[in-house]
Design an enzyme around this catalytic site. Structure first.
Site, PDB file in Angstrom:
ATOM      1  N   CYS A   1      59.988  -2.902  16.973  1.00  0.00           N
ATOM      2  CA  CYS A   1      61.408  -3.225  16.903  1.00  0.00           C
ATOM      3  C   CYS A   1      62.161  -3.480  18.219  1.00  0.00           C
ATOM      4  O   CYS A   1      61.751  -3.050  19.285  1.00  0.00           O
ATOM      5  CB  CYS A   1      62.160  -2.151  16.141  1.00  0.00           C
ATOM      6  SG  CYS A   1      61.372  -1.705  14.595  1.00  0.00           S
TER       7      CYS A   1
ATOM      8  N   CYS B   1      56.503   3.695  28.456  1.00  0.00           N
ATOM      9  CA  CYS B   1      55.253   3.126  27.920  1.00  0.00           C
ATOM     10  C   CYS B   1      54.725   2.029  28.851  1.00  0.00           C
ATOM     11  O   CYS B   1      55.353   0.984  29.012  1.00  0.00           O
ATOM     12  CB  CYS B   1      55.534   2.565  26.538  1.00  0.00           C
ATOM     13  SG  CYS B   1      54.174   1.609  25.862  1.00  0.00           S
TER      14      CYS B   1
ATOM     15  N   ASP C   1      42.242 -10.990  29.489  1.00  0.00           N
ATOM     16  CA  ASP C   1      43.277 -10.586  28.532  1.00  0.00           C
ATOM     17  C   ASP C   1      43.942  -9.305  29.032  1.00  0.00           C
ATOM     18  O   ASP C   1      43.415  -8.624  29.915  1.00  0.00           O
ATOM     19  CB  ASP C   1      42.684 -10.384  27.131  1.00  0.00           C
ATOM     20  CG  ASP C   1      43.732 -10.618  26.047  1.00  0.00           C
ATOM     21  OD1 ASP C   1      44.913 -10.792  26.376  1.00  0.00           O
ATOM     22  OD2 ASP C   1      43.365 -10.622  24.858  1.00  0.00           O
ATOM     23  N   ASP C   2      45.097  -8.988  28.438  1.00  0.00           N
ATOM     24  CA  ASP C   2      45.815  -7.796  28.912  1.00  0.00           C
ATOM     25  C   ASP C   2      45.171  -6.509  28.432  1.00  0.00           C
ATOM     26  O   ASP C   2      45.209  -5.498  29.117  1.00  0.00           O
ATOM     27  CB  ASP C   2      47.289  -7.853  28.463  1.00  0.00           C
ATOM     28  CG  ASP C   2      47.422  -8.230  27.011  1.00  0.00           C
ATOM     29  OD1 ASP C   2      47.138  -7.394  26.153  1.00  0.00           O
ATOM     30  OD2 ASP C   2      47.787  -9.392  26.732  1.00  0.00           O
TER      31      ASP C   2
ATOM     32  N   CYS D   1      48.404   5.519  19.233  1.00  0.00           N
ATOM     33  CA  CYS D   1      49.792   5.705  19.675  1.00  0.00           C
ATOM     34  C   CYS D   1      50.557   6.348  18.533  1.00  0.00           C
ATOM     35  O   CYS D   1      50.516   5.855  17.411  1.00  0.00           O
ATOM     36  CB  CYS D   1      50.430   4.363  20.026  1.00  0.00           C
ATOM     37  SG  CYS D   1      52.177   4.554  20.436  1.00  0.00           S
TER      38      CYS D   1
ATOM     39  N   CYS E   1      54.103   6.899  30.202  1.00  0.00           N
ATOM     40  CA  CYS E   1      53.232   7.346  29.105  1.00  0.00           C
ATOM     41  C   CYS E   1      51.966   6.496  29.191  1.00  0.00           C
ATOM     42  O   CYS E   1      52.034   5.261  29.184  1.00  0.00           O
ATOM     43  CB  CYS E   1      53.900   7.147  27.746  1.00  0.00           C
ATOM     44  SG  CYS E   1      52.797   7.641  26.385  1.00  0.00           S
TER      45      CYS E   1
ATOM     46  N   CYS F   1      47.600   6.622  25.285  1.00  0.00           N
ATOM     47  CA  CYS F   1      46.525   5.928  24.557  1.00  0.00           C
ATOM     48  C   CYS F   1      45.338   5.638  25.482  1.00  0.00           C
ATOM     49  O   CYS F   1      44.276   5.219  25.012  1.00  0.00           O
ATOM     50  CB  CYS F   1      47.048   4.663  23.892  1.00  0.00           C
ATOM     51  SG  CYS F   1      47.945   3.589  24.998  1.00  0.00           S
TER      52      CYS F   1
HETATM   53  S1  SF4 Z   1      50.626   6.066  23.509  1.00  0.00           S
HETATM   54 FE1  SF4 Z   1      50.251   4.134  24.602  1.00  0.00          FE
HETATM   55  S2  SF4 Z   1      51.289   2.523  23.445  1.00  0.00           S
HETATM   56 FE2  SF4 Z   1      52.073   4.517  22.737  1.00  0.00          FE
HETATM   57  S3  SF4 Z   1      53.935   4.858  23.949  1.00  0.00           S
HETATM   58 FE3  SF4 Z   1      52.259   5.873  25.027  1.00  0.00          FE
HETATM   59  S4  SF4 Z   1      51.473   4.314  26.430  1.00  0.00           S
HETATM   60 FE4  SF4 Z   1      52.757   3.250  24.957  1.00  0.00          FE
END
Ligand code: SF4
Length: 506
Positions: free
Chosen positions: A9, A261, A373-374, A412, A475, A478
């Protein structure tokens, strides 16, 4: 990654004392289209109408919901819902099925204007089950499988509890009960219009003051038209009141461990945006330079070509080629087919990727190809690109995959659509990956699974250097399984136990 996952979103708000805020919300929502394509909506405020707040929303792209293809319908919407203040939302559903009922904003009517409100949010609530139980204990009935409904009832509860409906107290209470990522856009029957960034600051949220009004949006690219040099970020735990000539920023909750993130820089955000004071484009370029520093193959002009997976990886691949001193072999080898939503979109991920690109055989045939790729999430995209587009259709001799992020080893729980260990390509290797770099033999095994001749990931160190923010403010859960919130950690422990049990059963 190129379409393997979606952001949860985008939100925006405008206050235009002499203009139509709805038109500005439409413009911003269109700029935020990349953050959510399954639905859109808005609420406008106009004290001259009997219905002081009106909400319109629907499934589809922003232009579809605002009925832009029919000038008359668009004009009517703009007239009927005209007002000096408005909020908007773009939805990509990560909780619940995507249906009309889940599209935001959610409006709750009430006879008292300060209790009549509408809001939308961006993120995911990790302790929703607990919150739902608490609502049910209080006699609430829940109709939809969505975080938004839970949040709506809690906002109503807090409005009853706090003195004079003070919005700072409402969102402070919310921050004490809610765990997860949630940026909120809110408007009430008195015209109070606020945007709220959660205390961890997972997602971006910017605002600006310009001639004609005050504006806020998930990303700065939606604000560029108004005042490109005067765009500010809201800090975690802050809220901003959009008033006629100024934005009043107030702290409603203490900032927790800032957890921006990292994926926003690499994939989700628009390349023209600035996040946390950094240009997304420049970060992506640095990611390419960092990849070039790690390159172990002897790439030369005669046999090789370097290509991006469009579109997010383009600046990464370009910078990688330049840093290797090989800008002349940077090429477009994959061309995206015409965009548009089709039945394929919903039916098969594999079929969707197959029809997403045309390979350029004139670039690829007989070449050793470095494809950049990313990220790799599930690997459907990369496997199809390597085997089908580049090798089978393109005639590439070899394909070497280079990835801008370290391996994604964990789900995530904060709103990005990668929810389980079992769907993640790199999850089975997590014990053999250190700081983003697979141990000896692991990258080879992963490359074989992709059908590629080699595979190299970005290191954690390189990623952090490229972003230029302290690791402690990002963050990266993941990539590391170090979740910043208590319920994130709790959810992960449970999910990982279930994953191990399932894997053991084979
Ligand atoms: S877990 Fe990964 S995708 Fe989710 S907010 Fe944290 S860094 Fe972003």
């Amino acid at each position: 990654m190129s379409g393997e996952t979606e952001e949860a979103c985008g939100i925006c708000a405008a206050s235009c004392p002499r203009g139509n805020a709805l038109f500005e919300v439409y413009k911003m929502s269109k700029e935020l289209q990349h953050r959510g394509q399954s639905g859109a909506g808005y609420t406008s405020f106009n004290p001259r109408r009997k219905m002081i707040l009106t909400t319109h929303k629907g499934l589809g792209l922003v232009n579809e919901v605002y009925q832009v293809s029919n000038t008359e319908s668009f004009g009517q919407l703009m007239e009927i819902h005209a007002g000096p203040r408005a909020i908007g939302h773009n939805r990509y559903g990560t909780s619940g099925v995507v249906s009309q009922q889940h599209v935001q904003p959610f409006e709750r009517r009430h006879g008292k204007l300060w209790k009549w409100f509408s809001f939308g949010f961006n993120g995911h609530i990790t302790n929703r089950e607990e919150l739902e139980r608490s609502l049910k204990r209080d006699g609430y009935h829940l109709m939809y499988d969505t975080d938004t409904e839970v949040m709506m009832h809690f906002i109503s509860k807090y409005l009853e509890e706090v003195k004079d409906g003070d919005m700072k107290d409402v969102f402070r209470n919310l921050s004490q009960d809610f765990d997860g990522a949630y940026n909120i856009v809110y408007i009430n029957g008195e015209g109070t219009t606020v945007v709220v960034r959660d205390p961890y600051g997972f997602k971006p949220l910017s605002y600006t003051v310009a001639e004609g009004g005050t504006y806020s949006a998930s990303e700065s690219n939606a604000l560029n038209y108004y005042n490109i040099e005067g765009i500010e970020d809201l800090s975690p735990g802050e809220m901003a009141f959009l008033e006629n000539e100024e934005v009043r920023v107030e702290r409603y909750a203490p900032q927790r461990r800032k957890s921006f993130c990292y994926f926003e820089f690499l994939y989700f955000a628009h390349v023209s945006s600035r996040l946390e004071g950094r240009s997304v484009y420049q970060v992506r370029k640095r990611v390419g330079e960092e990849l070039a520093r790690m390159e172990f193959l002897n790439i030369n002009e005669k046999e090789w070509v370097i290509i991006p997976v469009p579109n997010t990886a383009r600046p990464i691949a370009n910078a990688y080629a330049k840093a290797l001193g090989l800008p002349e072999i940077y090429e477009e080898g994959l061309i995206e087919t015409t965009k548009g939503r089709t039945f394929i979109e919903e039916s098969s991920r594999h079929l969707k990727v197959m029809t997403k690109f045309h390979p350029l055989r004139s670039v690829l045939k007989g070449k050793k190809v470095v494809v950049i790729d990313d990220s790799i999430v599930r690997s459907t995209t990369m496997k199809t690109i390597v085997n089908y587009h580049l090798k089978k259709l393109g005639g590439a001799k070899e394909v070497h995959v280079r990835i801008g992020t370290p391996p994604i080893i964990a789900p995530c729980y904060y709103g990005i659509d990668m929810k389980t260990f079992s769907e993640l390509f790199a999850a089975p290797y997590q014990d053999r990956i250190r700081e983003g770099v697979p141990e000896e033999g692991v990258a080879e095994e992963m490359a074989r699974r992709l059908g590629a001749d080699s595979l190299m990931y970005q290191s954690m160190e390189g990623l952090i250097r490229a972003i230029g923010m302290p690791r402690s403010e990002l963050c990266t859960a993941c990539l590391t399984r170090e979740y910043p919130t208590p319920w994130g950690r709790r959810t992960d422990e449970r999910a990982y136990r279930e994953y191990l049990t399932k894997s053991a059963k084979g």
